[in-house]
Design a protein around this motif. Structure first.
Motif, PDB file in Angstrom:
ATOM      1  N   VAL A 143       0.869  -1.083  -0.006  1.00  0.00           N
ATOM      2  CA  VAL A 143       0.022   0.137  -0.115  1.00  0.00           C
ATOM      3  C   VAL A 143       1.068   1.273  -0.071  1.00  0.00           C
ATOM      4  CG1 VAL A 143      -1.649   1.311   1.226  1.00  0.00           C
ATOM      5  CG2 VAL A 143      -1.841  -1.286   1.210  1.00  0.00           C
ATOM      6  N   PHE A 144       0.890   2.232  -0.910  1.00  0.00           N
ATOM      7  CA  PHE A 144       1.635   3.152  -1.190  1.00  0.00           C
ATOM      8  C   PHE A 144       0.932   4.485  -0.697  1.00  0.00           C
ATOM      9  CE2 PHE A 144       3.027   0.249  -4.380  1.00  0.00           C
ATOM     10  CZ  PHE A 144       4.231   0.169  -4.134  1.00  0.00           C
ATOM     11  N   ASN A 145       1.884   5.452  -0.209  1.00  0.00           N
ATOM     12  CA  ASN A 145       1.396   6.964  -0.071  1.00  0.00           C
ATOM     13  C   ASN A 145       1.491   7.622  -1.185  1.00  0.00           C
ATOM     14  OD1 ASN A 145       3.937   7.437  -0.044  1.00  0.00           O
ATOM     15  ND2 ASN A 145       4.193   7.680   2.396  1.00  0.00           N
ATOM     16  N   GLU A 146       1.335   8.921  -1.052  1.00  0.00           N
ATOM     17  CA  GLU A 146       1.614  10.078  -2.279  1.00  0.00           C
ATOM     18  C   GLU A 146       2.852  10.149  -2.544  1.00  0.00           C
ATOM     19  OE1 GLU A 146      -0.449  13.592  -0.765  1.00  0.00           O
ATOM     20  OE2 GLU A 146      -2.467  12.536  -0.751  1.00  0.00           O
ATOM     21  N   GLU A 147       3.563   9.803  -1.729  1.00  0.00           N
ATOM     22  CA  GLU A 147       5.140   9.922  -1.918  1.00  0.00           C
ATOM     23  C   GLU A 147       5.764   8.547  -2.635  1.00  0.00           C
ATOM     24  OE1 GLU A 147       4.147  10.997   0.848  1.00  0.00           O
ATOM     25  OE2 GLU A 147       3.906  13.223   0.048  1.00  0.00           O
ATOM     26  N   LYS A 148       4.869   7.608  -3.141  1.00  0.00           N
ATOM     27  CA  LYS A 148       5.099   6.377  -3.820  1.00  0.00           C
ATOM     28  C   LYS A 148       5.822   5.439  -2.524  1.00  0.00           C
ATOM     29  CE  LYS A 148       3.122   7.614  -7.370  1.00  0.00           C
ATOM     30  NZ  LYS A 148       1.663   6.932  -7.767  1.00  0.00           N
ATOM     31  N   GLU A 149       5.783   5.819  -1.375  1.00  0.00           N
ATOM     32  CA  GLU A 149       6.377   4.948  -0.382  1.00  0.00           C
ATOM     33  C   GLU A 149       5.390   3.788   0.196  1.00  0.00           C
ATOM     34  OE1 GLU A 149       9.282   8.425   1.587  1.00  0.00           O
ATOM     35  OE2 GLU A 149       7.166   7.864   2.473  1.00  0.00           O
ATOM     36  N   VAL A 150       5.911   2.567   0.712  1.00  0.00           N
ATOM     37  CA  VAL A 150       5.234   1.797   0.978  1.00  0.00           C
ATOM     38  C   VAL A 150       4.893   1.943   2.503  1.00  0.00           C
ATOM     39  CG1 VAL A 150       4.798  -0.787   1.395  1.00  0.00           C
ATOM     40  CG2 VAL A 150       6.177  -0.166  -0.577  1.00  0.00           C
TER      41      VAL A 150
END
Length: 282
Positions: free
Chosen positions: A213-220
């Motif tokens: 599941v990614f956040n807006e910064e493309k971090e898991v």
């Protein structure tokens, strides 16, 4: 304290600088104090309010009732201007006599909107919890630092693990304690992609699919793992393979039998024997 004491000197500056709206009237219902916060809530200029009757500026005011009854009213919710407010109102007394009334109110429109949003979030969470618990497959949610945040009832039933033994612990700790052999959560965080793993736990063969599941910064930020008991499927697959092997063996034996008897003749006039022989070589 007199109403005039509120509207002069340093005291007025204090009232004018606070966040809450403040309005004070004298015995005749004339506004003597109307601070900046009150003016902002009502959408009027502060200078235009002083000296006017309070009901002209605040049509639904209860300050006139306070003048009559002398009773304070606290935590009253009402509409004021375009705002939803909480108001505290009380009499101003001097020498045992009511000389005015004061109201202090706070705009709670933002809080109301936030409360509504919070209620919506709670409803969504309740729906999500119900969905997660209704799924027959096990579901596990892990955090970025490898902590197990939740596991549904199906997962606990499949693995035979109690919630207190699993939820709130780090996957490294769980591996060291023998609760799991492989960490899908760690694999997904490392690869940042979907991972499929087969593992044996409590004598069961489990297919585990982890998705990031990614956040807006493309971090898991989360890993959701779906766990399915495939022990019965594996057993059925084995039986199917055995049946397939047996079928192929029987076909080879039948083909061999046919090749051995293809040119042999049996001379008989018995119809029953002829039919039996035909069935045998077919």
């Amino acid at each position: 304290m007199d109403v005039n004491d509120l509207t002069t000197g340093f005291g007025f500056e204090i009232f004018d600088s606070i966040y809450n709206g403040v309005v004070a009237i004298d015995q005749q219902g004339i506004i003597k104090l109307f601070n900046e916060a009150a003016a902002k809530i009502m959408g009027v200029a502060k200078e235009e309010t002083i000296g006017r009757r309070v009901e002209e500026v605040i049509p639904n005011t209860s300050l006139l009732e306070i003048l009559k009854t002398g009773k304070a009213e606290n935590n009253q919710k009402m509409h004021l201007g375009n705002c939803e407010i909480i108001s505290n109102r009380g009499p101003i007394c001097k020498d045992g006599k009511i000389v005015g009334a004061i109201g202090v109110f706070q705009d709670i429109s933002d809080f109301e909107a936030l409360s509504l949003e919070l209620d919506n979030v709670k409803e969504i969470n309740n729906d999500l919890d119900a969905i997660i618990e209704s799924v027959a497959d096990g579901i596990v949610v892990g955090s970025a630092d490898g902590m197990i945040l939740r596991a549904n009832s199906a997962y606990l039933q499949i693995t035979g693990i109690q919630e207190k033994e699993f939820v709130g612990k780090n996957v490294r700790e769980l591996i060291n304690q023998g609760y799991m052999n492989k960490s899908v959560t760690e694999m997904v965080f490392r690869t940042k992609s979907r991972v499929n793993v087969v593992d044996i736990r409590s004598g069961k063969e489990l297919l585990m699919t982890g998705a990031p599941v990614f956040n807006e910064e493309k971090e898991v930020t989360r890993v959701v793992t779906i766990v399915r008991d495939i022990s019965e499927l594996t057993e059925l697959k084995g039986k199917l393979e055995q049946a397939e092997d047996a079928k192929n063996r029987y076909l080879k034996e039948l083909e061999h039998f046919r090749s051995q008897n293809a040119f042999k003749k049996i001379i008989t006039k018995n119809n029953d024997m002829q039919k039996s022989w035909i069935r045998l070589i077919m």
